[in-house]
Design a protein around this motif. Sequence first.
Motif, mmCIF file in Angstrom:
data_model
loop_
_atom_site.group_PDB
_atom_site.id
_atom_site.type_symbol
_atom_site.label_atom_id
_atom_site.label_comp_id
_atom_site.label_asym_id
_atom_site.label_seq_id
_atom_site.Cartn_x
_atom_site.Cartn_y
_atom_site.Cartn_z
ATOM 1 N N HIS A 169 3.685 5.254 4.733
ATOM 2 C CA HIS A 169 2.894 4.247 4.000
ATOM 3 C C HIS A 169 1.445 4.677 3.806
ATOM 4 C CE1 HIS A 169 5.464 2.021 7.096
ATOM 5 N NE2 HIS A 169 6.165 1.945 5.981
ATOM 6 N N HIS A 208 -2.060 3.203 4.432
ATOM 7 C CA HIS A 208 -2.669 2.129 5.224
ATOM 8 C C HIS A 208 -4.084 1.876 4.726
ATOM 9 C CE1 HIS A 208 0.243 1.535 8.739
ATOM 10 N NE2 HIS A 208 0.872 2.292 7.868
ATOM 11 N N HIS A 220 5.526 7.216 10.473
ATOM 12 C CA HIS A 220 5.904 6.488 11.688
ATOM 13 C C HIS A 220 6.992 7.192 12.492
ATOM 14 C CE1 HIS A 220 3.618 2.724 10.984
ATOM 15 N NE2 HIS A 220 3.633 3.179 9.734
#
Length: 193
Positions: free
Chosen positions: A73, A75, A149
């Motif tokens: 992602h 962020h 992640h």
Amino acid sequence: MSGVTSTALCLLSILAAALANYPRPYYPEPDAVLDFVAGNQKITGHLYFYRSPHSVTIRGQIHGLKPGFHGFHVHEKGDLSEKCVAAGGHFNPFGKNHGSPTDADRHAGDLGNVLTDQYGYTHVYIVDSKISLDPSSKTYIGGKAIVVHEGTDDLGRGNNEDSKRTGNAGGRAGCGLIRHLYRQPRPHHRSYY
Ligand code: CU
Ligand code: ZN
């Protein structure tokens, strides 16, 4: 000098001249770059970002992730400290729910998962039309962070509250700052014609 030697030298010089004028055959220079730093895992890697009128292409590689899918992602903050926790939540300028890159209801930063092979190598190739490298866009990603992640992003399908917020992608394996290069147009070179 023998005839054979001078013929060989002549061919070599033709080849050298041809190579010197050969068009650059690979990728154009990127509009933005990123180097990964470790979060919870000692990953390394880099990304190149290419700006198109209605999309951004991201290509690159990451080393050191565990085999399998990993949430990936943009962020909201370009702060890589505290093992990437300081990068904040998913980049979400329109107050939407977490989702998959193909959902209308998604965070702008939701780029889905990347896949790591059995050797810990991750090839990244993403084309996304929500994020932007146009500084006047609300979804401009320059100066923000990418976080990869430890776990898999459930893309908002997890049937629990966190799924619509984070995708349950787990801890932050690593992260990097999206550095917009604002490069000048390339000078003309005759080999481009
Ligand atoms: Cu994330
Ligand atoms: Zn999200």
